[in-house]
Design an enzyme around this catalytic site. Structure first.
Site, PDB file in Angstrom:
ATOM      1  N   ASP A  64       0.802  -1.230   0.000  1.00  0.00           N
ATOM      2  CA  ASP A  64       0.000   0.000   0.000  1.00  0.00           C
ATOM      3  C   ASP A  64       0.833   1.278   0.000  1.00  0.00           C
ATOM      4  OD1 ASP A  64       1.019  -0.391   2.521  1.00  0.00           O
ATOM      5  OD2 ASP A  64      -0.880  -0.311   3.596  1.00  0.00           O
ATOM      6  N   HIS A  65       2.086   1.194   0.434  1.00  0.00           N
ATOM      7  CA  HIS A  65       2.918   2.400   0.562  1.00  0.00           C
ATOM      8  C   HIS A  65       3.701   2.699  -0.719  1.00  0.00           C
ATOM      9  CE1 HIS A  65       2.189   1.929   4.853  1.00  0.00           C
ATOM     10  NE2 HIS A  65       2.894   3.003   5.135  1.00  0.00           N
ATOM     11  N   ASP A 119       3.726  -1.139  11.476  1.00  0.00           N
ATOM     12  CA  ASP A 119       3.277   0.193  11.095  1.00  0.00           C
ATOM     13  C   ASP A 119       2.670   0.839  12.333  1.00  0.00           C
ATOM     14  OD1 ASP A 119       2.551   1.811   8.324  1.00  0.00           O
ATOM     15  OD2 ASP A 119       1.286   2.299  10.050  1.00  0.00           O
ATOM     16  N   ARG A 379      -0.371  12.913  10.070  1.00  0.00           N
ATOM     17  CA  ARG A 379       0.954  13.480  10.366  1.00  0.00           C
ATOM     18  C   ARG A 379       1.258  14.644   9.445  1.00  0.00           C
ATOM     19  NH1 ARG A 379       3.739   7.684  11.278  1.00  0.00           N
ATOM     20  NH2 ARG A 379       3.140   7.600  13.473  1.00  0.00           N
ATOM     21  N   SER A 533       6.611   7.291  12.984  1.00  0.00           N
ATOM     22  CA  SER A 533       6.602   6.016  12.262  1.00  0.00           C
ATOM     23  C   SER A 533       7.345   4.915  13.006  1.00  0.00           C
ATOM     24  CB  SER A 533       7.258   6.228  10.898  1.00  0.00           C
ATOM     25  OG  SER A 533       7.759   5.017  10.399  1.00  0.00           O
ATOM     26  N   ARG A 535       9.100   2.746  11.523  1.00  0.00           N
ATOM     27  CA  ARG A 535      10.145   2.238  10.623  1.00  0.00           C
ATOM     28  C   ARG A 535      11.428   1.886  11.375  1.00  0.00           C
ATOM     29  NH1 ARG A 535       9.968   8.094   7.752  1.00  0.00           N
ATOM     30  NH2 ARG A 535       7.816   7.388   7.723  1.00  0.00           N
TER      31      ARG A 535
HETATM   32  C1  MIC Z   1       3.960   6.417   8.340  1.00  0.00           C
HETATM   33  O1  MIC Z   1       2.789   6.764   8.397  1.00  0.00           O
HETATM   34  O2  MIC Z   1       4.909   7.132   8.718  1.00  0.00           O
HETATM   35  C2  MIC Z   1       4.283   5.032   7.802  1.00  0.00           C
HETATM   36  C3  MIC Z   1       4.961   5.216   6.521  1.00  0.00           C
HETATM   37  O3  MIC Z   1       3.095   4.309   7.600  1.00  0.00           O
HETATM   38  C4  MIC Z   1       5.153   4.319   8.843  1.00  0.00           C
HETATM   39  C5  MIC Z   1       5.723   3.056   8.387  1.00  0.00           C
HETATM   40  C6  MIC Z   1       6.905   3.223   7.493  1.00  0.00           C
HETATM   41  O4  MIC Z   1       7.723   4.110   7.680  1.00  0.00           O
HETATM   42  O5  MIC Z   1       7.017   2.393   6.588  1.00  0.00           O
HETATM   43  C7  MIC Z   1       4.479   4.083  10.180  1.00  0.00           C
HETATM   44  O6  MIC Z   1       3.570   4.786  10.537  1.00  0.00           O
HETATM   45  O7  MIC Z   1       4.939   3.212  10.946  1.00  0.00           O
HETATM   46 FE1  SF4 Z   2      -0.087   4.882   5.053  1.00  0.00          FE
HETATM   47 FE2  SF4 Z   2       1.168   5.579   7.304  1.00  0.00          FE
HETATM   48 FE3  SF4 Z   2      -0.214   7.375   5.883  1.00  0.00          FE
HETATM   49 FE4  SF4 Z   2      -1.491   5.495   7.179  1.00  0.00          FE
HETATM   50  S1  SF4 Z   2      -0.253   7.102   8.066  1.00  0.00           S
HETATM   51  S2  SF4 Z   2      -1.901   6.166   5.088  1.00  0.00           S
HETATM   52  S3  SF4 Z   2      -0.126   3.752   6.957  1.00  0.00           S
HETATM   53  S4  SF4 Z   2       1.638   6.302   5.235  1.00  0.00           S
END
Ligand code: MIC
Ligand code: SF4
Length: 640
Positions: A64-65, A119, A379, A533, A535
């Site tokens: 999805d990313h 995530d 975010r 995140s 990550r």
């Molecule tokens: C995000 O919203 O920052 C992400 C991308 O979904 C991350 C995961 C990632 O960095 O792959 C998260 O929220 O954990």
């Molecule tokens: Fe995707 Fe993270 Fe954004 Fe949710 S917050 S839509 S999981 S990148």
């Protein structure tokens, strides 16, 4: 003494330790989820652990990313994930099927079950009454292998909702109000349990908007009871059998209680560049806006998008503004399409994107320089949109829609009558984009692209660490600062040597080169270091650059666990004012680490400033042993 809901579910899953606030326990994990940006690493680590098949009740691997395919890296990762899911017994949600959290809620979440996901917005499933926790990929890999998930028993905060939301005031405004009151640090060490008479009127997708963005409070997770609303949602998803009632005891004990009268709330908006900079929309009305984006795992449900479509019917997006919309799932997309809402959105001039994270993670749709972008996401950290110096605001789909029509931030209450949209009695159910694993995947071939590099390993921890202070940062550093995302860097998630060249570049472009030249060293930070995140690349890539210890005033939960998992020593100042005594370039020494980490106390010698500073290691005995072994992978393999 009665038990709260968190305690009930956690005790049902307890496999190690004793349930006491702040003590470490191991819980059995029923379900896991991974997504493509963290999942390739999680599956590579699962392979490295050496277990043949997932041992959870259900593990789902989502794409999805990393959806833009500007070169071979992302599509290669998708193929790796599809083949690894089949090989190891995980379900595979194909690209186009939607955002992991939305799809998981619709098709897989089960009240009372435990879920961990690689995530940070995994708590979305708390809207169904699950204990759903965001974690690093390695923790998820261990859970896929049947291992316990370890956590410190959090304190439980009861949020008592009373009254009813006024028209144009939404679930998003409830969680923005929580952020206004508690800030991005306020939830660290807590699980938020919602209850009270106001809960009855909130549907599961609305509850999930709230539990989703509970991640921004720093909370371990958030959850709602499982009640008639939950039953209605699961019935509409054709999953009535998955329902069971879950509620706290009447005399349940909570460490803290908070009241929110829903009738008193108004439309709210978070200003750049932190989700807790919340003000009423009316206070900043009139600010010119260049872009509006609706979607993300926070606000892309059927009801959210249908309401936006009703607002736009027969109207046109403001000429100076560009608007995107990304449906949360194929189910949502198909429903708004069959019901005609999609036509209204297209006719109004909305740029409809595929189902996925899209602009939320900077996968395209960066806003123009110096302009304002208004998003329904969770975010707005600086630079996350992809545009340096971005000015990103977070609000409800209703506020976003009103803004898109006027070209300026607009209080949606000005739009007149509120379009009532109910939870459908039946969602369209078609799981044709989810691939079930074969009974026996033993001979499935795993397909690896050239960008997929092995997980770097680390040596056991020496008793003495020495090196230079390479970087000193302030409070609230996010993992987006440490390891940026976006369309250019995300495709390197499966290649640690390559992605490590981007560590901290938004803060200091010279950091990766300096770290390499110095043979590694130390980082010093302020409060809430590593929020945002999940990550694990924000620990893994610094580890690859030789970072030995991170010394801060306080840590965010998931990043702290990731540092432990990759053998970087996480330490806190005993006296926060010692932060001021350390300067960039100082020569630092940490001695007697093996004993110090177990005792929880370590001394830092700054040889340049000639000072000795007391540091706290907030580690369980198990975590101290993990660090000593060189990280969780080495520790787990030793135990297999
Ligand atoms: C995000 O919203 O920052 C992400 C991308 O979904 C991350 C995961 C990632 O960095 O792959 C998260 O929220 O954990
Ligand atoms: Fe995707 Fe993270 Fe954004 Fe949710 S917050 S839509 S999981 S990148």
């Amino acid at each position: 003494m009665g038990r709260n809901l968190v305690q009930k579910i956690l005790e049902e899953h307890l496999i190690e330790g004793e349930y006491r606030t702040d003590s470490e326990v191991g819980i059995r994990i029923d379900q896991t989820l991974t997504q493509d940006a963290t999942g390739t690493m999680a599956f590579l680590q699962f392979e490295a652990i050496g277990i043949d098949r997932v041992r959870t009740k259900r593990s789902v691997s989502y794409v999805d990313h990393n959806m833009l395919q500007t070169s071979f890296e992302n599509p290669d990762d998708h193929r790796y994930l599809q083949s690894a899911a089949a090989r190891f017994g995980a379900y595979f949600s194909r690209p186009g099927n939607g955002i992991c959290h939305q799809v998981h809620l619709e098709r897989f979440g089960i009240p009372g079950d435990t879920l961990i996901g690689s995530d940070s917005h995994t708590p979305t499933a708390g809207g169904l009454g699950m204990i759903a926790i965001g974690a690093g990929g390695l923790d998820v890999a261990v859970a896929m292998g049947g291992g316990a998930y370890f956590l410190k028993v959090p304190k439980v905060m009861r949020v008592n909702l009373t009254g009813k939301l006024s028209p144009w005031v939404t679930a998003k405004d409830i969680i923005l109000e929580m952020l206004r009151r508690l800030t991005v640090k306020g939830g660290v060490g807590w699980i938020v349990e919602y209850g009270g008479p106001g809960v009855e009127n909130l549907t599961v997708p609305e509850r999930s908007t709230i539990t989703n963005m509970g991640a921004e409070l720093g909370a371990t997770t958030s959850l709602f009871p499982s009640d008639e609303q939950t039953r209605r949602f699961l019935e509409a998803q054709g999953r009535a059998d998955d329902w069971r009632e879950l509620k706290p005891d009447q005399d349940a004990r909570y460490e803290q209680t908070m009241e929110i009268d829903l009738a008193e709330l108004e439309p709210l908006i978070a200003q750049p560049s932190m989700p807790d900079k919340v003000v009423p929309v009316r206070e900043i009305e009139g600010l010119e806006v260049a872009q509006v984006c609706v979607g993300s795992c926070t606000n892309s449900s059927y009801m959210d998008l249908t309401r936006v479509a009703r607002i736009f019917k027969g109207r046109t997006i403001y000429p100076g503004l560009s608007m995107t919309l990304s449906p949360g799932s194929k189910q949502v997309f198909e429903m708004i399409s069959r019901e005609g809402s999609l036509s209204d959105l297209i006719a109004a001039g909305v740029r409809v994107l595929e189902s996925g994270c899209g602009p939320c993670i900077g996968m395209g749709q960066a806003p123009p320089t110096g302009t304002v972008t208004v998003r329904t996401f969770n975010r707005n950290f600086a630079g996350r949109t992809g545009t340096p110096g971005d000015r990103s605001y977070l609000c409800s789909p209703e506020t976003a829609a009103a803004t898109a029509l006027n070209g300026k931030i607009t209080d949606p209450r000005k739009l007149g009558e509120y379009p009532l949209v109910n939870l459908p009695a039946k969602f369209i159910i078609n799981d044709n984009m989810v691939i079930k694993p074969p009974e026996n995947g033993g001979d499935v071939e795993i397909i690896r692209g050239p960008n997929i590099k092995p997980v770097p390993r680390k040596e056991p921890l020496p008793d003495l660490l020495e090196g230079e202070l390479l970087l000193k940062v302030a409070d609230d550093i996010t993992t987006d600062h440490i390891m940026p995302a976006g369309a250019k860097i995300l495709p390197l998630r499966s290649n640690i040597p390559a992605i490590s060249e981007h560590v901290f570049v938004a803060v200091d472009k010279t950091f990766p080169a300096r770290a390499r030249a110095a043979g590694g060293g130390f980082i010093v930070g302020g409060l809430n270091y590593g929020q945002g995140s999940s990550r694990e690349h924000a620990a893994l890539a610094p580890m690859y650059l030789g970072i030995k210890a991170v010394i801060v005033k306080s840590f965010a939960r998931i990043h702290f666990a990731n540092l432990v998992n990759f053998g970087i020593v996480p330490l806190e100042f005993d006296d926060p004012s010692d932060y001021d005594r350390l300067e960039l370039g100082d020569k630092l020494k940490l001695g007697d680490l093996h004993e110090g980490l177990l005792k929880g106390e370590v001394y830092l010698t700054d040889e340049t400033a000639n000072v000795r500073i007391k540091l706290i290691a907030r580690l369980s005995e198990r975590q101290a042993r993990i660090i000593k072994a060189g990280g969780l992978l080495a520790f787990t393999r030793a135990g297999v």
